[in-house]
Motif scaffolding. Structure first.
Motif, PDB file in Angstrom:
ATOM      1  N   LEU A 129     -10.828 -55.354-106.765  1.00 31.00           N
ATOM      2  CA  LEU A 129      -9.570 -56.068-106.546  1.00 31.00           C
ATOM      3  C   LEU A 129      -9.904 -57.537-106.356  1.00 31.00           C
ATOM      4  CD1 LEU A 129      -7.798 -53.797-103.867  1.00 31.00           C
ATOM      5  CD2 LEU A 129      -7.322 -53.891-106.317  1.00 31.00           C
ATOM      6  N   SER A 130      -9.159 -58.401-107.040  1.00 31.30           N
ATOM      7  CA  SER A 130      -9.430 -59.836-106.907  1.00 31.30           C
ATOM      8  C   SER A 130      -8.168 -60.590-106.562  1.00 31.30           C
ATOM      9  CB  SER A 130      -9.921 -60.423-108.233  1.00 31.30           C
ATOM     10  OG  SER A 130     -11.080 -59.796-108.647  1.00 31.30           O
ATOM     11  N   HIS A 131      -8.332 -61.636-105.805  1.00 33.36           N
ATOM     12  CA  HIS A 131      -7.252 -62.575-105.548  1.00 33.36           C
ATOM     13  C   HIS A 131      -7.890 -63.936-105.341  1.00 33.36           C
ATOM     14  CE1 HIS A 131      -3.903 -64.528-103.309  1.00 33.36           C
ATOM     15  NE2 HIS A 131      -3.211 -63.887-104.232  1.00 33.36           N
ATOM     16  N   ARG A 165      -3.868 -55.229-102.529  1.00 35.60           N
ATOM     17  CA  ARG A 165      -3.071 -54.328-103.368  1.00 35.60           C
ATOM     18  C   ARG A 165      -1.627 -54.808-103.479  1.00 35.60           C
ATOM     19  NH1 ARG A 165      -5.477 -49.915-105.203  1.00 35.60           N
ATOM     20  NH2 ARG A 165      -7.267 -49.041-104.105  1.00 35.60           N
ATOM     21  N   ASN A 166      -1.235 -55.685-102.572  1.00 34.07           N
ATOM     22  CA  ASN A 166       0.150 -56.170-102.550  1.00 34.07           C
ATOM     23  C   ASN A 166       0.197 -57.687-102.443  1.00 34.07           C
ATOM     24  OD1 ASN A 166       1.573 -53.406-102.090  1.00 34.07           O
ATOM     25  ND2 ASN A 166      -0.068 -53.474-100.569  1.00 34.07           N
ATOM     26  N   PRO A 167      -0.420 -58.391-103.383  1.00 32.07           N
ATOM     27  CA  PRO A 167      -0.489 -59.844-103.262  1.00 32.07           C
ATOM     28  C   PRO A 167       0.902 -60.466-103.274  1.00 32.07           C
ATOM     29  CG  PRO A 167      -1.164 -59.144-105.456  1.00 32.07           C
ATOM     30  CD  PRO A 167      -1.015 -57.900-104.634  1.00 32.07           C
ATOM     31  N   GLY A 168       1.106 -61.424-102.379  1.00 28.03           N
ATOM     32  CA  GLY A 168       2.376 -62.141-102.349  1.00 28.03           C
ATOM     33  C   GLY A 168       3.488 -61.418-101.625  1.00 28.03           C
ATOM     34  N   GLY A 215       5.928 -60.319 -90.629  1.00 25.88           N
ATOM     35  CA  GLY A 215       4.583 -59.779 -90.817  1.00 25.88           C
ATOM     36  C   GLY A 215       3.664 -60.799 -91.451  1.00 25.88           C
ATOM     37  N   TYR A 216       2.892 -60.327 -92.435  1.00 23.45           N
ATOM     38  CA  TYR A 216       1.898 -61.203 -93.057  1.00 23.45           C
ATOM     39  C   TYR A 216       1.971 -61.080 -94.568  1.00 23.45           C
ATOM     40  CZ  TYR A 216      -0.146 -61.392 -88.387  1.00 23.45           C
ATOM     41  OH  TYR A 216      -0.345 -61.573 -87.048  1.00 23.45           O
ATOM     42  N   ARG A 217       1.445 -62.092 -95.225  1.00 17.34           N
ATOM     43  CA  ARG A 217       1.494 -62.129 -96.672  1.00 17.34           C
ATOM     44  C   ARG A 217       0.219 -62.772 -97.192  1.00 17.34           C
ATOM     45  NH1 ARG A 217       4.374 -65.563-100.410  1.00 17.34           N
ATOM     46  NH2 ARG A 217       4.799 -67.016 -98.746  1.00 17.34           N
ATOM     47  N   LEU A 218      -0.341 -62.174 -98.233  1.00 15.20           N
ATOM     48  CA  LEU A 218      -1.515 -62.765 -98.887  1.00 15.20           C
ATOM     49  C   LEU A 218      -1.032 -63.870 -99.817  1.00 15.20           C
ATOM     50  CD1 LEU A 218      -4.633 -62.503 -99.425  1.00 15.20           C
ATOM     51  CD2 LEU A 218      -4.022 -61.038-101.349  1.00 15.20           C
ATOM     52  N   VAL A 219      -1.542 -65.074 -99.633  1.00 18.30           N
ATOM     53  CA  VAL A 219      -1.089 -66.199-100.464  1.00 18.30           C
ATOM     54  C   VAL A 219      -2.287 -66.864-101.137  1.00 18.30           C
ATOM     55  CG1 VAL A 219       0.977 -66.691 -99.122  1.00 18.30           C
ATOM     56  CG2 VAL A 219      -1.175 -67.785 -98.496  1.00 18.30           C
TER      57      VAL A 219
END
Ligand code: CA
Length: 223
Positions: A129-131, A165-168, A215-219
């Motif tokens: 998995l990449s971001h 797994r749930n970017p953004g 909550g939180y979010r991957l940015v």
């Protein structure tokens, strides 16, 4: 949308599993005893069965045996608090396809569900998995930032995986708690915040945005 039958008498576990499966795009149905589970399974409407062993009327082994005797070959993943080797062997010999010992993290079950349904089966590459410059290698359980390996604990890795797994997407504390810690965790715990702090320290603070009250979010770090 795959229909999945959950045969489980314990409410908190069936709702935990059903909620997670629904969020992952599946259509779950819950049966609370072996008899109903068997009859529903025999309708042929389901592509997968998640089957508890300890059920109030006929236990999971019996349900599984009856299904296989009736030539019902729907894949079955057994769930059980009994995690002895004997039960695992008996379950697999009885025709189960996989086995999950309770308590478990939802992501672990989801990985098995995906594997059994062979939909979006990960090709060799999706084990990574990449971001941006962050990579997680799901096979070797290694985390890399800019190609440099970062040491993460198993829990930190699982939390990072949930984000990647749930970017953004905004992930609530409750969602993260159930995905990473499982249903046995006190919903009032601040463990999610503590571990997000660990991840920020190790992987870069700007990656994990706090969404106030949610909550939180991957940015993206440059966003
Ligand atoms: Ca049970």
């Amino acid at each position: 949308m795959s229909q999945i039958l959950i045969v489980e008498d314990e409410d908190r576990i069936s709702s935990f599993v059903a909620k997670g499966l629904r969020a992952a795009g599946y259509a779950p149905t819950v049966a609370v005893n072996g008899r109903d589970g068997y009859h529903l399974a025999q309708t042929g409407d389901f592509e997968l069965i998640v089957l508890d062993l300890g059920l109030p009327d006929q236990d999971g082994f019996t349900v599984l045996r009856r299904l296989r005797e009736a030539k019902n070959n729907t894949p079955v993943i057994i769930l059980s608090a009994r995690n002895s080797v004997d039960d695992t062997v008996a379950g697999l010999e009885g025709g189960a396809d996989d086995y999950m010992a309770k308590p478990f993290r939802f992501e672990e079950l989801l990985a098995r569900v995906r594997l059994r349904l062979r939909q979006d089966v990960p090709s060799a590459d999706t084990s990574i998995l990449s971001h941006n410059d962050l990579q997680l290698d799901l096979r070797s359980r290694r985390a890399l930032v800019n190609g440099r390996e970062i040491d993460l604990s198993a829990r930190e890795f699982a939390l990072a995986e949930a984000f990647l797994r749930n970017p953004g997407q905004v992930l609530s504390r409750e969602q993260l708690l159930s995905r990473v810690w499982g249903y046995d965790f006190d919903p009032g715990s601040n463990v999610v915040d503590v571990y997000v702090r660990y991840l920020r320290n190790k992987l870069g603070a700007a990656r994990f945005a706090t969404v106030r009250g949610m909550g939180y979010r991957l940015v993206s770090e440059d966003a």
